[in-house]
Scaffold this active site. Structure first.
Site, short mmCIF file in Angstrom:
data_model
loop_
_atom_site.label_atom_id
_atom_site.label_comp_id
_atom_site.label_asym_id
_atom_site.label_seq_id
_atom_site.Cartn_x
_atom_site.Cartn_y
_atom_site.Cartn_z
N GLY A 194 -10.68 26.27 -1.40
CA GLY A 194 -10.53 25.80 -2.81
C GLY A 194 -9.30 26.60 -3.45
N ASP A 199 0.78 -1.22 -0.01
CA ASP A 199 -0.12 -0.07 0.05
C ASP A 199 0.95 1.30 -0.03
OD1 ASP A 199 -2.35 1.71 0.36
OD2 ASP A 199 -1.75 2.01 2.59
N HIS A 228 -6.52 24.10 7.46
CA HIS A 228 -6.39 23.15 6.23
C HIS A 228 -5.14 22.22 6.49
CE1 HIS A 228 -6.00 21.59 2.38
NE2 HIS A 228 -7.14 21.98 1.95
N ASP A 261 -7.25 -1.36 4.01
CA ASP A 261 -6.78 -2.57 3.43
C ASP A 261 -7.04 -3.79 4.12
OD1 ASP A 261 -4.92 -0.80 1.72
OD2 ASP A 261 -3.66 -0.53 3.37
N GLY A 309 2.21 44.82 7.27
CA GLY A 309 2.13 45.88 6.24
C GLY A 309 2.32 45.32 4.77
N VAL A 328 -5.14 31.11 0.99
CA VAL A 328 -5.22 32.22 2.02
C VAL A 328 -4.46 33.38 1.62
CG1 VAL A 328 -5.34 30.23 3.67
CG2 VAL A 328 -3.30 31.23 3.34
N ARG A 343 -3.18 31.05 10.77
CA ARG A 343 -4.68 30.90 11.07
C ARG A 343 -5.71 29.79 10.52
NH1 ARG A 343 -6.31 36.21 12.23
NH2 ARG A 343 -4.97 37.33 13.62
N SER A 344 -4.98 29.11 9.52
CA SER A 344 -5.85 28.15 8.75
C SER A 344 -5.75 26.84 9.37
CB SER A 344 -5.47 28.12 7.15
OG SER A 344 -6.05 26.80 6.55
#
Length: 798
Positions: A555, A488, A527, A692, A564, A558, A524-525
């Site tokens: 999708g 695998d 994901h 599996d 600045g 960010v 901050r994400s």
């Protein structure tokens, strides 16, 4: 479709539920799932034609938790093997039964779901199949005979040695019958006492002989009784001694044989116990007290009374008494008894890390929610696996068993022929008795009988010490006979976790600056790709500020402001949305990363592409060397994955594999294994034991990779607790060693019998006056057994 309710033990947070749901949904038969965090109650809808409740039960345990269950015991000792297997199949198919296990002694343990049925209901269904209910299956307390075994064996050995010494003294000094202290009545009393002290051996042997299934003890019993009877007959005048023999010779033989054999059998048992002492010692350490958290206080409680769901407190230097998950604290745990890895592993409450009973908390402080206790512990499973490894025997063991069955009858025939020759043709009933007894004693097939099963059991124990749990005794033979290995991808040849594998800088950008800006907005994400970027900065001890502004675009990526400066991390579509400048080099790098099966993300700073981060699963360090080693063994090696074509082909080319399949569902992998088997291949499938599972089950040898908490992957013949691919070459080398030891033991047992049986029959008596007395035959037989045991024990030092 069928719905069932059950209660999961150990849940205390939403992340627990997520892990369990992920495991359950990996099953091919689950169509609906609800889990309540506050109560742990779950409702599962599944296709009963594709899986049993047992598969769902195992999936929950794979996640490191357990289910609320009850057990009931039944007696199947009167059932034949086929009848017991039929009952097991029928009970396992019941909707309320999690599992059924039938021990080699015929005791069936039924684990059922009390939320769906009752004890009485399960008992009625089992009784309908003819099974007899047992109130409980407790450990058998030692009988008086067992408690005094050592004293009886030692006393009989001393008596036997004394009888031999006195008889030899009598012959050397010319003492006969009632001269001095060496009298026949004294020797008769010594021989009779030695036989009584080993009554269990004689009784067991005679019982087996009367049942027409003679065993080693049957040969010993006939040998001892025949010589003792001949001694009595000579003493009372029914048989006249001649040829240098007298009554003391027969009593010497009977006392010596039973005394030496008794001690030899005790020593054999001691050697066996020494082989498995480390596991038993580890289990015994779990019989003390544990500290249980009750409200705001901590109370001591016997480990045997711990219940799933209780919180156990463990301090530095203490042994962890339960399988569970860490809910408070952190520390380093020594799991070398299970994984073979000497380096302690960090365990944290933040990660809900699983821990195993029997491991040691080196440093730190932990509070652990128990998910498995008692007989469900990993250490208990290891001990059970070692003890029952002989239940599925390899081909060599089956051949040896058949030979032993025939050989015992052959020995009885040779003993009768020996007696007939020396009594009828040579005209010496006394010599006939002695030679017959010597044949029966020296030819005991004990060494042949233990040659294979002991090696297999010790090999299973040795493997468990190196982080490999073997589930069946025939695995060693099967893996040597295999020719194809299917791997695998995710979690097997790769780490199974996204990581930044390459950083391609553009437009003279600096690596540290690019990473610092990217990690700032990605922090901050939630994901997985964002976490991979942040972990890259953390691994390099790079500090980064929080963004002043942050926007997540599903999708695409960010965007934010860092000190600045506008920073965006994402795909080409995100760059186009922002009107950013994307060079041809950037697009080329994106395309190349995709061909390698990795995910490219572009870092835009002030709307200019400054770098392409390549994120992908990381190949395990040992993967390439292991594949090369397996190829050197002559294996055909390939990849079977549910991943996309580009990724699978990349790993196939990187590792130099012989074939690769992609886009496969769990059932597709099993079909692939079956197709290869139809074409004559003997397949080893290596996977993570979850999606599996179907392929692991149908392969000739299924190897489930996974950590200690996943030990209950029933689909795998082998569970690799240390999750290292290096285990595969080790298994091949180790299996060859196991086969070598088995062959050596069988060869020695055969050679021993081939050489000594003719001498015991007296074929060299007329030409060289060479023969073996029964007591010497017993000594030779014991030495043969011990040599076989010592050879098997040498596996532990390998």
């Amino acid at each position: 479709m069928r719905k069932t309710r059950f209660k999961i033990i150990g849940i205390d947070c939403p992340s627990c539920v997520y892990g369990i749901e992920r495991r359950l949904r990996s099953l091919d038969c689950i169509s609906g799932l609800k889990v309540e965090v506050s109560t742990g109650e779950a409702e599962v809808e599944y296709d009963e034609e594709k899986c049993f409740l047992k598969n769902i039960y195992e999936a929950v345990r794979d996640a490191g938790y357990d289910v609320y269950k009850e057990k009931v015991y039944f007696d199947l000792k009167g059932f034949s093997g086929e009848e017991a297997a039929s009952v097991e199949s029928k009970i396992r198919g019941l909707h309320e039964v999690f599992d059924i296990r039938i021990s080699p002694t015929g005791i069936a343990t039924v684990i059922f779901n009390p939320l769906e049925t009752t004890l009485d209901d399960v008992s009625k269904k089992l009784a309908a199949y003819g099974a007899k209910p047992l109130s409980a299956v407790a450990e058998k307390s030692a009988s008086l005979g067992e408690k005094t075994l050592l004293y009886r064996r030692m006393a009989s050995f001393i008596i036997g040695l004394l009888a031999v010494t006195l008889s030899m003294y009598s012959m050397l000094t010319g003492g006969v019958h009632d001269h001095g202290i060496v009298s026949e009545p004294l020797l008769l009393a010594l021989a009779g006492t030695a036989i009584l002290l080993n009554y269990d051996i004689v009784a067991r042997g005679l019982k087996s002989l009367l049942m027409m299934i003679p065993v080693m003890d049957s040969l010993i019993a006939v040998s001892v009784i025949s010589t003792f009877t001949a001694g009595v007959a000579s003493t009372i005048g029914l048989m006249r001694p001649h040829g240098g023999l007298h009554a003391s010779s027969f009593f010497e033989a009977s006392a010596g044989v039973i005394g030496f054999v008794g001690l030899g059998k005790y020593l054999e048992e001691r050697l066996r116990r020494r082989a498995f002492k480390s596991l038993e010692d580890l289990a015994s350490l779990l019989r003390g007290n544990a500290r249980v958290v009750v409200g705001d206080s901590v109370v001591e409680k016997p480990v045997s009374q711990l219940m799933p769901g209780e919180i156990v407190e463990v301090r530095a230097g203490e042994i962890i008494p339960v399988d569970g998950v860490v809910v408070e604290g952190a520390g380093y745990v020594d799991e070398s008894s299970f994984t073979g890895e000497p380096v302690p592993r960090a365990k944290k409450a933040d990660n809900r890390d699983p821990v195993l009973a029997g491991s040691v908390l080196n440093t730190g402080y932990l509070r652990i929610r128990a998910t498995r206790v008692g007989g469900d512990l990993l250490i208990a499973q290891v001990i059970e696996t070692v003890r029952e490894a002989e239940s599925v025997k390899p081909r060599l063991a089956r051949i040896a068993d058949r030979i032993v069955g025939y050989f015992t009858w052959i020995v009885l025939g040779l003993a009768i022929a020996t007696f007939s020759y020396w009594s009828l043709i040579a005209g010496s009933p006394q010599m006939a008795v002695v030679f017959m007894a010597a044949v029966l004693t020296v030819a005991c097939p004990c060494a042949l009988g233990i040659a294979t099963p002991l090696v297999v059991s010790i090999a299973v124990l040795k493997a468990s010490r190196t982080g490999v749990l073997i589930r069946a005794g025939d695995v060693f033979e099967k893996i040597i006979g295999s020719d194809t290995i299917i791997l695998d991808k995710t979690g097997t040849i790769t780490v199974g976790k996204p990581a930044v594998v390459a950083i391609h800088l553009l437009n003279n950008a600096g690596k540290e600056h690019v990473l610092r800006m990217a990690c700032s907005v990605e922090s901050r994400s939630e994901h997985p790709l964002s976490r991979a970027v942040v972990e890259k900065c953390v691994s390099e001890d790079m500090k980064f500020p929080g963004p002043e502004e942050y926007v997540g675009i599903p999708g695409e990526g960010v965007y934010g402001l860092v000190e600045g400066v506008s920073v965006a991390v994402g795909n080409v579509e995100l760059g186009e949305r922002l009107g950013a400048s994307i060079s041809e080099d950037a697009l080329r790098l994106v395309e190349e990363a995709g061909r390698r099966g990795n995910t490219p993300v572009i870092v835009f700073i002030n709307n200019e592409a400054k770098a392409v981060l390549e994120i992908g699963d990381v190949l395990k360090e040992e993967a390439l060397s292991v594949v090369r080693a397996l190829k050197d063994y002559g294996f055909k090696i390939g990849l079977a994955s549910g991943d996309v074509e580009a990724s699978v082909k990349y790993y196939k080319d990187t590792l130099g594999l012989d074939f690769a399949y992609w886009g496969l569902k769990p059932r597709d992998k099993a079909d692939l294994v079956r197709e290869m088997q139809k074409n004559g291949s003997r397949v080893v499938f290596v996977g993570d034991g979850l999606n599996d599972a179907p392929a692991l089950a149908v392969a000739d040898v299924g190897v489930a990779m996974g950590g200690g908490a996943d030990v209950s992957k029933e689909a795998g013949d082998i569970v690799v607790l240390n999750n290292s691919l290096k285990t595969l070459p080790f298994l091949l080398d180790f299996s060859r060693l196991v086969r070598k030891k088995i062959i050596q033991n069988i060869a020695w047992a055969f050679a021993y019998n081939i050489v000594l049986i003719p001498i015991a029959m007296g074929v060299l008596y007329w030409s060289h006056r060479l023969f073996i007395t029964p007591e010497l035959a017993a000594t030779a037989m014991i030495m043969s057994d011990i040599s076989v045991l010592a050879n098997a024990l040498s596996i532990l030092r390998s």
